[in-house]
Design an enzyme around this catalytic site. Structure first.
Site, mmCIF file in Angstrom:
data_model
loop_
_atom_site.group_PDB
_atom_site.id
_atom_site.type_symbol
_atom_site.label_atom_id
_atom_site.label_comp_id
_atom_site.label_asym_id
_atom_site.label_seq_id
_atom_site.Cartn_x
_atom_site.Cartn_y
_atom_site.Cartn_z
ATOM 1 N N HIS A 51 -3.322 -11.657 15.920
ATOM 2 C CA HIS A 51 -3.520 -10.501 17.048
ATOM 3 C C HIS A 51 -4.112 -9.461 16.364
ATOM 4 O O HIS A 51 -5.021 -8.853 16.600
ATOM 5 C CB HIS A 51 -2.240 -10.213 17.653
ATOM 6 C CG HIS A 51 -1.819 -11.504 18.561
ATOM 7 N ND1 HIS A 51 -2.182 -11.418 19.925
ATOM 8 C CD2 HIS A 51 -1.339 -12.385 18.458
ATOM 9 C CE1 HIS A 51 -1.519 -12.624 20.450
ATOM 10 N NE2 HIS A 51 -0.932 -13.195 19.448
ATOM 11 N N ASP A 87 -4.522 -5.800 23.945
ATOM 12 C CA ASP A 87 -4.360 -7.058 23.582
ATOM 13 C C ASP A 87 -3.562 -8.044 24.838
ATOM 14 O O ASP A 87 -3.633 -7.357 25.971
ATOM 15 C CB ASP A 87 -3.215 -7.063 22.660
ATOM 16 C CG ASP A 87 -3.241 -8.753 21.990
ATOM 17 O OD1 ASP A 87 -2.039 -9.281 22.438
ATOM 18 O OD2 ASP A 87 -3.853 -8.991 21.002
HETATM 19 C C1 LIG Z 1 2.318 -11.046 19.529
HETATM 20 O O1 LIG Z 1 3.440 -11.861 18.601
HETATM 21 C C2 LIG Z 1 3.476 -13.178 19.322
HETATM 22 C C3 LIG Z 1 2.799 -13.542 20.461
HETATM 23 C C4 LIG Z 1 3.062 -15.070 20.972
HETATM 24 C C5 LIG Z 1 2.244 -15.800 21.957
HETATM 25 O O2 LIG Z 1 2.972 -16.021 23.090
HETATM 26 C C6 LIG Z 1 2.555 -16.500 24.175
HETATM 27 C C7 LIG Z 1 3.155 -16.765 25.299
HETATM 28 C C8 LIG Z 1 2.600 -17.553 26.438
HETATM 29 O O3 LIG Z 1 3.295 -17.812 27.403
HETATM 30 C C9 LIG Z 1 1.372 -17.590 26.335
HETATM 31 C C10 LIG Z 1 0.359 -17.317 25.274
HETATM 32 O O4 LIG Z 1 -0.751 -17.503 25.269
HETATM 33 C C11 LIG Z 1 1.128 -16.880 24.305
HETATM 34 C C12 LIG Z 1 0.316 -16.485 23.115
HETATM 35 C C13 LIG Z 1 1.079 -15.915 22.054
HETATM 36 O O5 LIG Z 1 0.273 -15.386 20.921
HETATM 37 C C14 LIG Z 1 -0.396 -16.421 19.900
HETATM 38 O O6 LIG Z 1 -1.851 -15.841 20.255
HETATM 39 C C15 LIG Z 1 -2.468 -16.425 18.981
HETATM 40 C C16 LIG Z 1 -3.810 -16.050 19.141
HETATM 41 O O7 LIG Z 1 -3.957 -14.559 19.288
HETATM 42 C C17 LIG Z 1 -2.475 -17.577 18.692
HETATM 43 O O8 LIG Z 1 -3.218 -18.665 19.593
HETATM 44 C C18 LIG Z 1 -0.904 -18.299 18.747
HETATM 45 O O9 LIG Z 1 -0.904 -19.574 18.481
HETATM 46 C C19 LIG Z 1 -0.392 -17.772 19.918
HETATM 47 O O10 LIG Z 1 1.135 -18.056 19.505
HETATM 48 C C20 LIG Z 1 4.069 -15.708 20.495
HETATM 49 C C21 LIG Z 1 4.842 -15.190 19.351
HETATM 50 O O11 LIG Z 1 5.855 -15.612 18.885
HETATM 51 C C22 LIG Z 1 6.302 -17.066 19.089
HETATM 52 C C23 LIG Z 1 4.590 -13.707 18.862
HETATM 53 O O12 LIG Z 1 5.280 -13.142 17.956
#
Ligand SMILES: COc1cc(-c2[o+]c3cc(O)cc([O-])c3cc2O[C@@H]2O[C@H](CO)[C@H](O)[C@H](O)[C@H]2O)cc(OC)c1O
Ligand SMILES: O=c1ccn([C@@H]2O[C@H](COP(=O)(O)OP(=O)(O)O)[C@@H](O)[C@H]2O)c(=O)[nH]1
Length: 485
Positions: free
Chosen positions: A16, A117
């Protein structure tokens, strides 16, 4: 008069923070010196993320770019009671609302836009109050954006559980979508109390001025069209989508190549399978055993980034540790695969690895940044999604882009993949198994690599979207009143 500034509000986390800073830097360049960037830094909620972000900020400040500045927001209470990652991040963001408002109102230059974001919906209200144009910088692909926008419609169309419905979902711009690719939060409405986050976020996004999406039109054209035509929002025009990607922060290779890269130097072209599950990359022992068995039997070369269990497993706090390989791997595995396999127990330079000619395939958790990096370097994938939007991303790779060989996984068993299935898919992808499917994915990956690079070149689709965005942002600058009645 001071230049108008674009205020960025990134969340912490590998996938992110940096992608948003990189987009801000490109916006600066795209504005031809007409804009500056102000980054509002929320204190990261884990010590590891704090160290990571501090290092990245230091690097940016040391690079001497005058037009980008960082401002620290005060600490807020980190919630301990919440329903999951979505609510946890949203609550933190809500607590920051007054600080974000004060920071913007305290700027001594016009404000051109507030860029937030995926999770930062409370900031959209702050922007509206201050009369500042607001953009969601979507660090995932347009498919996930569409799912959020379309979720209120899906909720009405399917009153029961998505997990129990027959057949596929009809989602605009996509081939029939199996419900099993929905994020867990949507899939199990009754069980997951964060389900409402989906509907509320989808509705709240309609307040934004635009969506800046880290994708290219060439990757998700039909989805972008469906959003633009209002087909996801009951005919109501959605905020404009700017597909400006792939935005990938690429740095010159270090003078002293990383050990993983040196190991790759000794391998034949397109022979190595990279196995890496993202920045959180944690796998429970049964999955580690299946991967080890598959890699041992497949006889292909591999580079496996294997991390250890986190010290804290609460949502948002899970940070992998360095792996104790002797404890995690089956006895004898390292000896039996010596020479053709490298298991790396800590963070690896994923982009440099994917850029290496020896890498021929990538087992990925389908985090969006990992996908973009793989596409950028033309590496076909084996999608092994674990969480969040990753199943939907995997669907895009297999059913829309054709750059991946599908891997059969059991979502009911925590996304379990049998060793034999992984072994079959690896052979298909790297050659030797089902020749036709692997060949097609490899060819598609080469074609998509070219399309991604063309999109960001001068005159390409993402470059053009970027110019439109920079112009719109430049024109939108407002003087934020210092005192409010
Ligand atoms: C900011 O820190 C974290 C983000 C996520 C997280 O959680 C999430 C939950 C949903 O229901 C839908 C989502 O799309 C989503 C996305 C997400 O973040 C991550 O986004 C990234 C791209 O920017 C990447 O594709 C990752 O694979 C996603 O997991 C989760 C999290 O901890 C589990 C965080 O600390
Ligand atoms: O060992 C690792 C693991 C991950 N990454 C980087 O961390 C980011 C992970 O982002 P992604 O969106 O793929 O997934 P997330 O980690 O957010 O789930 C990508 O840029 C990867 O290149 C890396 O450099 N080394």
């Amino acid at each position: 008069m001071a230049k108008p500034t674009v205020v960025l509000l990134p969340v912490w986390g590998a996938g992110h923070f940096m992608p948003m800073i990189e987009a801000g830097k490109r916006l600066l360049r795209g504005s031809g010196g007409a804009l500056s960037v102000t980054v509002l830094l929320m204190p990261a909620p884990t010590p590891e993320a704090a160290v990571d972000i501090a290092a990245q900020v230091k690097r940016e400040e040391a690079s001497g770019a005058d037009d980008i500045s960082f401002r620290h927001l005060p600490a807020v209470d980190i919630p301990t009671v919440h329903t999951g990652i979505e609510e946890w991040v949203s609550l933190i963001l809500r607590s920051h609302g007054p600080h974000v408002r004060a920071a913007i109102a305290g700027l001594d230059c016009p404000v051109a836009a507030l860029v937030t974001d995926i999770f930062c919906t409370p900031a959209l209200d702050v922007a509206a109050e201050l009369g500042v144009p607001s953009y969601v910088y979507f660090t995932s692909g347009a498919v996930m954006l569409e799912l959020l926008l379309y979720s209120p419609v899906l909720d009405e169309e399917v009153p029961g559980e998505f997990s129990e419905m027959d057949g596929a979902l009809n989602i605009p711009g996509l081939p029939p979508v199996p419900p099993s690719v929905l994020p867990a939060t949507m899939l199990h409405k009754k069980k997951m109390s964060t389900y409402r986050w989906f509907l509320e976020t989808g509705r709240c996004y309609m307040k934004a001025t635009g969506f800046i999406v880290n994708t290219a039109a060439e990757l998700e054209q039909s989805v972008i069209d469906a959003i633009a035509d209002g087909r996801c929002t009951r005919g109501v025009p959605a905020p404009t989508v700017y597909a400006i990607g792939p935005v990938i922060a690429l740095t010159p290779p270090p003078e002293q190549p990383h050990e993983c890269v040196r190991w790759l130097d000794a391998q034949p072209p397109a022979s190595v399978l990279l196995v890496c599950f993202g920045s959180k990359g944690l796998l429970p022992p049964p999955k580690v055993r299946e991967i080890a068995a598959a890699l041992e039997r497949s006889e292909h070369r591999f580079l496996w980034v294997l991390r250890g269990p986190p010290k804290d497993s609460r949502p948002g706090q899970r940070v992998p540790t360095d792996a104790m390989l002797d404890e995690l791997l089956p006895e004898g595995f390292l000896d039996k695969t010596k020479g053709r396999g490298l298991v790396w127990p800590t963070r690896a330079p994923q982009k440099d690895i994917l850029a290496h000619a020896a890498v021929g395939g990538f087992v990925t958790h389908c985090g969006w940044n990992s996908i973009l990096e793989s596409l950028w370097f033309g590496v076909p994938m084996l999608p092994w999604p674990l969480d969040n939007e990753q199943h939907a991303n995997a669907f895009l790779l297999v059913s829309v882009l054709g750059v991946a060989v599908p891997l059969r996984l059991d979502r009911e068993r925590d996304n379990f993949v049998e060793a034999a299935e992984l072994e079959r898919a690896v052979s298909t992808l790297l050659g030797g198994g089902d020749g036709e499917a692997g060949r097609k994915a490899r060819e598609k990956a080469v074609a998509v690599k070219a399309a991604c690079r063309k999109a960001v070149e001068k005159g390409g689709s993402s470059d053009a979207a970027f110019q439109r965005l920079a112009e719109e942002i430049r024109r939108g600058a407002v003087n934020v009143p210092k005192k409010r009645n």
